[in-house]
Write an enzyme that holds these catalytic residues in place. Structure first.
Site, mmCIF file in Angstrom:
data_model
loop_
_atom_site.group_PDB
_atom_site.id
_atom_site.type_symbol
_atom_site.label_atom_id
_atom_site.label_comp_id
_atom_site.label_asym_id
_atom_site.label_seq_id
_atom_site.Cartn_x
_atom_site.Cartn_y
_atom_site.Cartn_z
ATOM 1 N N LYS B 80 0.875 -1.190 0.000
ATOM 2 C CA LYS B 80 0.000 0.000 0.000
ATOM 3 C C LYS B 80 0.900 1.224 0.000
ATOM 4 O O LYS B 80 1.938 1.244 0.690
ATOM 5 C CB LYS B 80 -0.862 -0.027 1.250
ATOM 6 C CG LYS B 80 -1.870 1.111 1.366
ATOM 7 C CD LYS B 80 -2.707 0.928 2.621
ATOM 8 C CE LYS B 80 -3.797 1.997 2.708
ATOM 9 N NZ LYS B 80 -4.620 1.814 3.931
ATOM 10 N N SER B 157 -9.289 1.756 3.119
ATOM 11 C CA SER B 157 -8.546 2.546 2.175
ATOM 12 C C SER B 157 -7.542 1.738 1.358
ATOM 13 O O SER B 157 -6.941 2.288 0.434
ATOM 14 C CB SER B 157 -7.829 3.673 2.901
ATOM 15 O OG SER B 157 -6.983 3.144 3.883
ATOM 16 N N SER B 181 -9.748 -0.560 7.124
ATOM 17 C CA SER B 181 -9.141 -0.401 5.791
ATOM 18 C C SER B 181 -8.365 -1.581 5.246
ATOM 19 O O SER B 181 -7.958 -1.537 4.089
ATOM 20 C CB SER B 181 -8.241 0.838 5.789
ATOM 21 O OG SER B 181 -9.021 1.998 5.945
#
Lengths: 63, 483
Positions: B80, B157, B181
């Site tokens: 990420k 996210s 997330s």
């Protein structure tokens, strides 16, 4: 003209933003108002919890 | 080559170690798949092609040399875009950090490299991790690979992480989880993701959203693979004083498939009861499966569940604004609109309200602890809804109209507040082919039991082995976009 919200007036919103160092226009605050109102309503519900002898969870599970 | 991208992380490591396949073949296969699909999927912000191939060649040489190999040797993973990665931009999905390059790896990145992982690149995300939908105005919103025709959210996210793992673009990925997330994109993308206990994995070198709620964790296509990644990542780090000195178990070794006698508490009030009907049915069926495997199932409840939203908001809004204060004053126009508004709203949370949230959190944590004295794990849906179309603001769950954002975090944020380990695994699909996720929540620092239950379920079912239509030979890549 900003809509009046329970406990959070337009003038108060402007003063709170200014105290935090933000110079937001009435238009910006108007756009934020629904989100702020909804969110603070959730935060204010926490007042119904039995928090008198509860410390904040700041030092979190140091193991 | 196509088969290689669908191998598990565990299988790839084994095949590489036994010289049946070269790390160069494995990395090349994944890079070719990224080239073929990521123009549409937008899972990646940066693909570090040359570095990955260089690392693969070095990994190949090490295999041929006969040296002992680390557990993830040669396995392609992706990060990420929140994790500092030496000499590679870490954008946080933002315009503001578009050219930010760290001088050294985040601790978990360094540990995964030391474990043998080969980094393919940096993954898309909701800007600054501040959203559960996975929207990104700067790099494009990642495309949920379970709908080839309509642009659905991947969840956030860690949207790119969910998409990349689901679509076979990497064998495993890092996500982060402040209100859901990791688990939300895991659920919406049909993969496995675990938010470990707060303090189990170092946050050093990871851009924060809310320091006291941020958790670092892996996403992969199985509990076994998550266990392997977590074992390489977890443990005390002097750069992160909130990390625990408790020893890190061999999570994979504990995956016996045996859950006889494991006490499972099903969270029905607030959780199951407010999920959509199809999701409820899928989780109920999964619970029956756990009972068939020998688990002892009973009802559980968390009386403070309805206060998770208020407590989470008070803490996240305040901590996020504190981190972003300077940028918000100097460069407000460089944020995407929803993130800018959410940050600004934090200015109206007082110090007393922030502390009220942190005090409520103590009650929430203590209640989960007490409940987990009666049970070994708790079960709940991960989300009350499946992936919505990009741009959809509201959703109807049975007779309730709710905004998508609030719906997505409804069942997950409670365990960020409490800090307990929580894993999302696939437990079914809707008739439209959209994945449904189930949460397994355990005692603090008992990721081993959480993963054991998740793995036992995955040995008995095949939801986690299904492949999305995007990238299948029969599925064209062109589609309509709703947002």
């Amino acid at each position: 003209m900003l809509a009046r919200m329970a406990g959070l007036t337009p003038g108060l919103m402007q003063r709170m933003a200014a105290l935090a160092g933000y110079d937001w226009t009435e238009e910006e605050l108007l756009a934020l108002a629904p989100l702020v109102e909804r969110s603070l309503a959730l935060v204010n519900k926490l007042q119904s919890l039995p928090l008198r002898n509860v410390e904040p969870c700041i030092l979190f599970r140091m193991a | 080559m196509d088969d290689l991208v669908w191998k598990s992380l565990a299988d790839l490591a084994r095949l590489i170690a036994s010289k049946q396949v070269s790390p160069v073949e494995v990395v090349t296969a994944h890079l070719e798949r990224i080239d073929a699909l990521d123009g549409k999927l937008r899972a990646f912000i940066t693909v570090t092609r040359d570095r990955a191939l260089e690392a693969a060649r070095a990994a190949e040489a090490r295999v041929l040399s006969g040296e002992p190999l680390p557990p993830l040797h040669g396995v392609p993973i992706a990060l990420k875009d929140l994790y500092d990665t030496k000499d590679v931009p870490t954008t946080a999905g933002s315009k503001i950090l578009a050219r930010a390059v760290a001088a050294e790896d985040a601790t978990v990145v360094a540990r995964l490299r030391a474990g043998g992982g080969i980094i393919l690149g940096k993954l898309n995300m909701h800007e600054f991790a501040y959203g559960p939908e996975g929207l990104n105005a700067h790099y494009g919103t990642a495309w949920n690979p379970w709908d080839a025709r309509s642009h659905r959210i991947a969840g956030g996210s860690s949207s790119g992480s969910g998409v990349a793992v689901a679509a076979g673009l990497c064998a495993g990925a890092l996500g982060s989880d402040t209100g859901g997330s990791i688990r939300i994109p895991a659920s919406l993308c049909g993969v496995t993701g675990i938010k470990p206990t707060y303090g189990r994995v170092s946050r050093a070198g990871v851009l924060p959203l809310a320091w006291s709620l941020d958790h670092v964790g892996p996403m992969a296509r199985s509990a076994v693979d998550c266990a392997l990644m977590l074992a390489s990542m977890a443990g005390h780090d002097r750069k992160d004083p909130t990390t625990s000195t408790l020893p890190v178990p061999d999570y994979a070794a504990g995956l016996s498939g045996d859950i006889k006698g494991v006490r499972v508490g099903v969270l029905r009030p607030f959780f199951l009861e407010t999920a959509g009907l199809v999701l409820r049915q899928a989780v109920e069926q999964a619970v029956r499966e756990l009972a068939t495997l020998g688990a002892l199932v009973d009802e559980a409840s968390l009386s403070y569940a309805e206060h998770g939203a208020g407590a989470s908001y008070a803490v996240v809004a305040s901590e996020a604004l504190a981190y972003h204060e300077a940028w918000l004053k100097q460069r407000p126009g460089d944020y995407q609109a929803d993130v800018r508004d959410r940050l600004k709203a934090g200015a109206f949370v007082s110090g007393a309200q922030y502390l009220r949230g942190q005090r409520a959190r103590q009650l929430i944590r203590d209640e989960v602890d007490r409940t987990l004295e009666r049970f070994d794990v708790l079960i709940a849906p991960t989300t009350p809804i499946v992936a919505t179309v990009v741009g959809q603001a509201e959703v109807t769950i049975e007779h309730e109209n709710i905004d998508v954002r609030s719906a997505l975090t409804r069942f997950t944020r409670h365990f960020n507040l409490s800090g307990h380990p929580a894993c999302s695994i696939p437990c079914g699909f809707t008739t439209a082919g959209l994945p449904i996720g189930m949460q397994v929540v355990g005692r603090a620092f008992d990721e081993a039991t959480v993963l054991r239950v998740a793995d036992a379920y995955q040995r008995a079912t095949d939801w986690h082995t299904r492949r999305p239509p995007v990238g299948a030979p029969s599925a064209p890549l062109e589609a309509t976009s709703a947002g």
